[in-house]
Design a protein around this motif. Structure first.
Motif, PDB file in Angstrom:
ATOM      1  N   ARG A  26      30.787  64.827  -1.360  1.00  0.00           N
ATOM      2  CA  ARG A  26      31.768  65.155  -0.328  1.00  0.00           C
ATOM      3  C   ARG A  26      31.470  66.487   0.355  1.00  0.00           C
ATOM      4  NH1 ARG A  26      38.221  64.833  -1.333  1.00  0.00           N
ATOM      5  NH2 ARG A  26      38.810  64.871   0.856  1.00  0.00           N
ATOM      6  N   TYR A  27      31.037  67.490  -0.394  1.00  0.00           N
ATOM      7  CA  TYR A  27      30.813  68.818   0.162  1.00  0.00           C
ATOM      8  C   TYR A  27      29.341  69.242   0.157  1.00  0.00           C
ATOM      9  CZ  TYR A  27      35.839  69.174  -0.438  1.00  0.00           C
ATOM     10  OH  TYR A  27      37.180  68.938  -0.380  1.00  0.00           O
ATOM     11  N   GLY A  28      28.618  68.880  -0.884  1.00  0.00           N
ATOM     12  CA  GLY A  28      27.237  69.358  -1.040  1.00  0.00           C
ATOM     13  C   GLY A  28      26.264  68.728  -0.065  1.00  0.00           C
ATOM     14  N   VAL A  29      26.345  67.415   0.097  1.00  0.00           N
ATOM     15  CA  VAL A  29      25.397  66.728   0.985  1.00  0.00           C
ATOM     16  C   VAL A  29      25.564  67.174   2.437  1.00  0.00           C
ATOM     17  CG1 VAL A  29      24.701  64.463   1.860  1.00  0.00           C
ATOM     18  CG2 VAL A  29      25.079  64.793  -0.585  1.00  0.00           C
ATOM     19  N   PRO A  30      26.804  67.227   2.974  1.00  0.00           N
ATOM     20  CA  PRO A  30      26.918  67.728   4.357  1.00  0.00           C
ATOM     21  C   PRO A  30      26.431  69.177   4.514  1.00  0.00           C
ATOM     22  CG  PRO A  30      28.924  66.605   3.738  1.00  0.00           C
ATOM     23  CD  PRO A  30      28.078  66.705   2.508  1.00  0.00           C
ATOM     24  N   MET A  31      26.663  69.994   3.493  1.00  0.00           N
ATOM     25  CA  MET A  31      26.197  71.384   3.560  1.00  0.00           C
ATOM     26  C   MET A  31      24.677  71.446   3.603  1.00  0.00           C
ATOM     27  SD  MET A  31      27.196  74.437   3.688  1.00  0.00           S
ATOM     28  CE  MET A  31      26.828  76.095   3.294  1.00  0.00           C
ATOM     29  N   MET A  32      24.026  70.667   2.765  1.00  0.00           N
ATOM     30  CA  MET A  32      22.562  70.648   2.758  1.00  0.00           C
ATOM     31  C   MET A  32      22.019  70.105   4.082  1.00  0.00           C
ATOM     32  SD  MET A  32      21.687  72.081   0.036  1.00  0.00           S
ATOM     33  CE  MET A  32      19.955  71.762   0.011  1.00  0.00           C
ATOM     34  N   LEU A  33      22.678  69.087   4.636  1.00  0.00           N
ATOM     35  CA  LEU A  33      22.250  68.565   5.935  1.00  0.00           C
ATOM     36  C   LEU A  33      22.378  69.624   7.028  1.00  0.00           C
ATOM     37  CD1 LEU A  33      23.696  64.940   5.875  1.00  0.00           C
ATOM     38  CD2 LEU A  33      21.304  65.617   5.814  1.00  0.00           C
ATOM     39  N   LEU A  34      23.460  70.406   6.994  1.00  0.00           N
ATOM     40  CA  LEU A  34      23.618  71.482   7.984  1.00  0.00           C
ATOM     41  C   LEU A  34      22.547  72.553   7.832  1.00  0.00           C
ATOM     42  CD1 LEU A  34      27.468  72.002   8.124  1.00  0.00           C
ATOM     43  CD2 LEU A  34      25.975  71.322   9.996  1.00  0.00           C
ATOM     44  N   ILE A  35      22.249  72.931   6.610  1.00  0.00           N
ATOM     45  CA  ILE A  35      21.248  73.979   6.380  1.00  0.00           C
ATOM     46  C   ILE A  35      19.867  73.511   6.825  1.00  0.00           C
ATOM     47  CG2 ILE A  35      20.034  75.271   4.589  1.00  0.00           C
ATOM     48  CD1 ILE A  35      22.711  75.405   3.097  1.00  0.00           C
TER      49      ILE A  35
END
Length: 117
Positions: A26-35
């Protein structure tokens, strides 16, 4: 027919419900995609910047030729400095920010011209 499709849709959603509650997904994958996506995006934007600087830094061919003709070497500048005389200089104080620079310069000129060397 529609009931069977609705049931299979419900089963699929029930299988995905535990994944939706997972904090990593929920939080980690979108964050990694943004980075990771941001780094690729920034690379493209900075490349545009450097390409634009290259276009603006191109000189006129006549100016480039004049620069090539007037090659100044370190040795020639050293010879100029070596031949100059630094023993007969005078330290002249500049005007302070609160002083009028024109009147101060005139006063300094008068003092220099009135003193015998």
């Amino acid at each position: 027919m529609q009931e069977a499709a609705a049931r299979s849709l419900r089963r699929g959603l029930e299988r995905l419900r535990p994944l939706a509650k997972n904090k990593t997904l929920r939080y980690g994958v979108p964050m990694m995609l943004l980075i990771i996506g941001g780094s690729f995006g920034l690379r493209e934007f900075t490349q545009i910047r450097y390409d634009a600087q290259k276009l603006h830094s191109k000189m006129d061919p006549a100016l480039e030729e004049r620069i090539r003709k007037n090659k100044i070497s370190l040795e020639s500048e050293y010879e100029k400095l070596k031949s100059s005389d630094f023993d007969d200089w005078k330290n002249i104080r500049g005007p302070r920010p609160w002083e009028d620079s024109k009147s101060f310069q005139e006063q300094q000129q008068q003092v220099l011209h009135s003193k015998p060397s």
